[in-house]
Scaffold this active site. Structure first.
Site, PDB file in Angstrom:
ATOM      1  N   TYR A 146       0.818  -1.204   0.000  1.00  0.00           N
ATOM      2  CA  TYR A 146       0.000   0.000   0.000  1.00  0.00           C
ATOM      3  C   TYR A 146       0.859   1.264   0.000  1.00  0.00           C
ATOM      4  O   TYR A 146       1.800   1.406   0.787  1.00  0.00           O
ATOM      5  CB  TYR A 146      -0.936   0.029   1.216  1.00  0.00           C
ATOM      6  N   HIS A 164      -3.246  16.840  -3.507  1.00  0.00           N
ATOM      7  CA  HIS A 164      -3.674  17.048  -2.124  1.00  0.00           C
ATOM      8  C   HIS A 164      -3.435  18.480  -1.632  1.00  0.00           C
ATOM      9  O   HIS A 164      -3.888  18.839  -0.539  1.00  0.00           O
ATOM     10  CB  HIS A 164      -2.945  16.064  -1.198  1.00  0.00           C
ATOM     11  N   ASN A 220       0.828  12.389   5.217  1.00  0.00           N
ATOM     12  CA  ASN A 220       0.064  11.687   6.246  1.00  0.00           C
ATOM     13  C   ASN A 220       0.583  12.087   7.618  1.00  0.00           C
ATOM     14  O   ASN A 220       1.763  11.876   7.903  1.00  0.00           O
ATOM     15  CB  ASN A 220       0.254  10.172   6.086  1.00  0.00           C
ATOM     16  N   TYR A 280     -17.661  34.026  44.320  1.00  0.00           N
ATOM     17  CA  TYR A 280     -16.933  32.904  43.732  1.00  0.00           C
ATOM     18  C   TYR A 280     -15.759  33.353  42.854  1.00  0.00           C
ATOM     19  O   TYR A 280     -14.718  32.710  42.814  1.00  0.00           O
ATOM     20  CB  TYR A 280     -17.873  32.056  42.874  1.00  0.00           C
ATOM     21  N   ARG A 296     -13.157  34.023  45.553  1.00  0.00           N
ATOM     22  CA  ARG A 296     -12.910  32.930  46.494  1.00  0.00           C
ATOM     23  C   ARG A 296     -12.495  31.639  45.799  1.00  0.00           C
ATOM     24  O   ARG A 296     -11.691  30.858  46.319  1.00  0.00           O
ATOM     25  CB  ARG A 296     -14.176  32.693  47.318  1.00  0.00           C
ATOM     26  N   PHE A 314      -2.222   8.052  11.757  1.00  0.00           N
ATOM     27  CA  PHE A 314      -2.445   9.413  11.267  1.00  0.00           C
ATOM     28  C   PHE A 314      -3.714  10.048  11.806  1.00  0.00           C
ATOM     29  O   PHE A 314      -3.926  11.245  11.670  1.00  0.00           O
ATOM     30  CB  PHE A 314      -2.528   9.406   9.734  1.00  0.00           C
ATOM     31  N   GLU A 372     -12.536   6.916   4.259  1.00  0.00           N
ATOM     32  CA  GLU A 372     -12.248   7.691   5.477  1.00  0.00           C
ATOM     33  C   GLU A 372     -13.588   8.112   6.079  1.00  0.00           C
ATOM     34  O   GLU A 372     -14.055   9.233   5.915  1.00  0.00           O
ATOM     35  CB  GLU A 372     -11.371   8.891   5.127  1.00  0.00           C
TER      36      GLU A 372
END
Length: 517
Positions: free
Chosen positions: A54, A84, A197, A281, A284, A343, A429
């Site tokens: 792959y 990409h 990646n 608050y 404190r 990834f 994905e």
């Protein structure tokens, strides 16, 4: 500064800042170079044997069943980077891009990515010679990591796309590399996917935000102490026994800080016998709120420190290691190439969201203290809105409005991005992290929170001026003087936006936090 030698195993957030912001030089460590070369020989053997693997001899994502061989492997590397590089929007800041480059180089240097050392060397030289890729901030879903931002980085590495110079001008990458006397890289098998990646874009942005947040929480303790003293608050709530009874480490740390910051205050002594039993608050519960922020930051740091020194691309290469006593080159080219999901950005997406939530609380309680400082019904006899000649002057009426606007914006931004997912890449994905979205939101929350604290700091300094001649503690006086070094007392109304900016810069530089030293 002495050069940083990266090996993929011991990079720290502080070292990332030194490289990203302070321009510390970077080199690949000798032992890491050997590990990188050993993994590369496994990839070369697969290509030479024409074996199916792959992203080495196949396409990627949904196209993983497409076989690629011979000369087309190198062509595919360039196509992968180009296809990409689809980011849009405002570019990452130079420091963020430099952090991303260092983190990518460090991950590759672990020796599990199967790239040649020249990729790491070139990234280091780009850092050392100020060649910074133009990286649009939007376009990542944090699935196969930050594909689009990292592709823009890779595009510059091969001499395509654009870079950004020190003045923010966009210039062709080929020209930037030529000027710096850096040779563009001709990518070989596996190298494109190893570059794109990973989680380094969200991590780079997130790390710088984390470091800024750590300075913010220290500064917030100092500023809160000034406000508490100006409002004639009690230090009883910070007694060590109270916090030992609920020993969260962050809570105890902030309580210690407040005790030190208020010790010796003339203002505190002037009302020690008053009839007020306890404070609101926002005064404190500073140790409980600021402390919870501290604990959140500590958790986020641990997760990011792990991620900094992780191999996060796919597939990963695991070379056969020489057995004890065997020649160093025994088993060369042998090993396993395993596909997985390192990834995926979920671990980082979660902590980026958590950081945003924590800082929203830090800004939120700060705004409530601002309200108490300016509201004549709550501010213990201080002038309305801290205005000299209230009525003719409006004083801090509108700064509280600005703080309220920023705090409310934080509430929207703090909605977790990591609870979302959207399917991409032909349903391959099908569950993504949205980590980059979390990182970009966090940047805005950090900025907003810093401005809220700046407004509180300016208001608290003004309130202390009205309390004179009584003085706050020695440490408080140091902090007050620091504020006054960039922001004079308001003796009449003036435009304050530049004061806020200067105090925000003071906070970012850690100058107010120095009162804790």
């Amino acid at each position: 500064m002495q050069a940083l030698h990266i090996n993929g195993n011991d990079l720290t957030p502080e070292a990332v800042r030194e490289v990203a912001v302070e321009r510390r030089p970077v080199l690949l460590a000798a032992d890491a170079r050997e590990a990188v070369e050993r993994a590369r020989r496994v990839v070369d053997a697969l290509v030479a044997g024409n074996k199916v693997s792959y992203a080495i001899t196949t396409g990627v994502g949904k196209l993983s069943d497409v076989r690629i061989a011979g000369d087309r492997i190198t062509e595919t590397q360039v196509n992968l980077v180009r296809s990409h590089a689809v980011g849009v929007g405002e570019p990452l800041a130079l420091a963020e891009t430099r952090a991303m480059m260092l983190l990518r180089a460090n991950s590759l240097s672990k020796g599990y990515s199967g790239v040649r050392p020249v990729l790491v060397d070139t990234l280091c030289e780009m850092l050392n010679r100020g060649v910074t890729p133009f990286v649009p901030s939007q376009g990542s879903v944090g699935a196969s990591g930050d594909l689009a931002p990292l592709a823009h980085l890779a595009l510059a590495l091969i001499g395509e796309g654009e870079c950004v110079d020190a003045q923010g001008r966009r210039i062709p990458s080929a020209a930037a590399l030529q000027t710096a006397q850096i040779e563009p890289v001709a990518l070989q098998a596996k190298e494109a996917v190893s570059l794109i990646n990973g989680t380094q874009a969200m991590l780079g942005v997130g790390l710088l935000a984390l470091l800024a947040a750590e300075t913010l929480v220290d500064s917030a303790d100092v500023i809160a102490a000034l406000a508490i003293d100006a409002l004639r608050g009690t230090d009883v709530a910070f007694d060590e026994r109270i916090h030992q009874a609920r020993p969260h480490s962050g809570q105890m740390k902030t309580a210690v800080n407040l005790r030190r910051l208020l010790a010796g205050s003339q203002i505190r002594e002037s009302h020690r016998e008053c009839g007020r039993v306890q404070d609101a608050y926002s005064l404190r519960c500073v140790p409980q709120v600021h402390g919870a922020v501290r604990d959140t930051l500590a958790h986020c740091r641990r997760v990011m420190e792990t991620e900094i020194n992780s191999a996060v691309d796919n597939p990963l290469v695991f070379p056969v290691q020489p057995s004890p006593g065997a020649a160093r080159d025994s088993g060369d080219g042998e090993g396993d190439v395993l596909s997985g999901g390192n990834f995926h950005g979920e671990p980082i997406a979660f902590v980026l969201d958590f950081l945003g939530i924590a800082l929203s609380a830090l800004a939120g309680i700060s705004e409530r203290r601002i309200e108490r400082l300016v509201n004549p019904a709550l501010n213990e006899g201080l002038p309305p809105f801290l205005a000299p000649g209230a009525g003719m002057n409006s004083g801090f009426m509108m700064p509280q409005v600005t703080a309220a606007a920023l705090v409310s914006e934080n509430k929207v931004l703090a909605h977790p991005a990591s609870v979302d997912s959207i399917t991409t890449s032909g349903n391959k994905e099908d569950y993504v992290s949205m980590g980059m979205t979390a990182a970009l939101k966090l940047k805005r929350i950090v900025q907003n929170s810093r401005y809220v604290l700046a407004i509180e700091a300016m208001a608290a300094a003004q309130a202390l001026d009205f309390v004179a001649p009584l003085k706050t503690s020695k440490r408080g006086q140091t902090a007050h003087a620091s504020i006054r070094s960039v922001c004079p007392t308001m003796d009449k109304d003036r435009a304050m936006y530049q004061d806020f900016a200067r105090i925000a810069e003071l906070i970012a530089d850690g100058k107010l936090a120095e009162a804790l030293a």
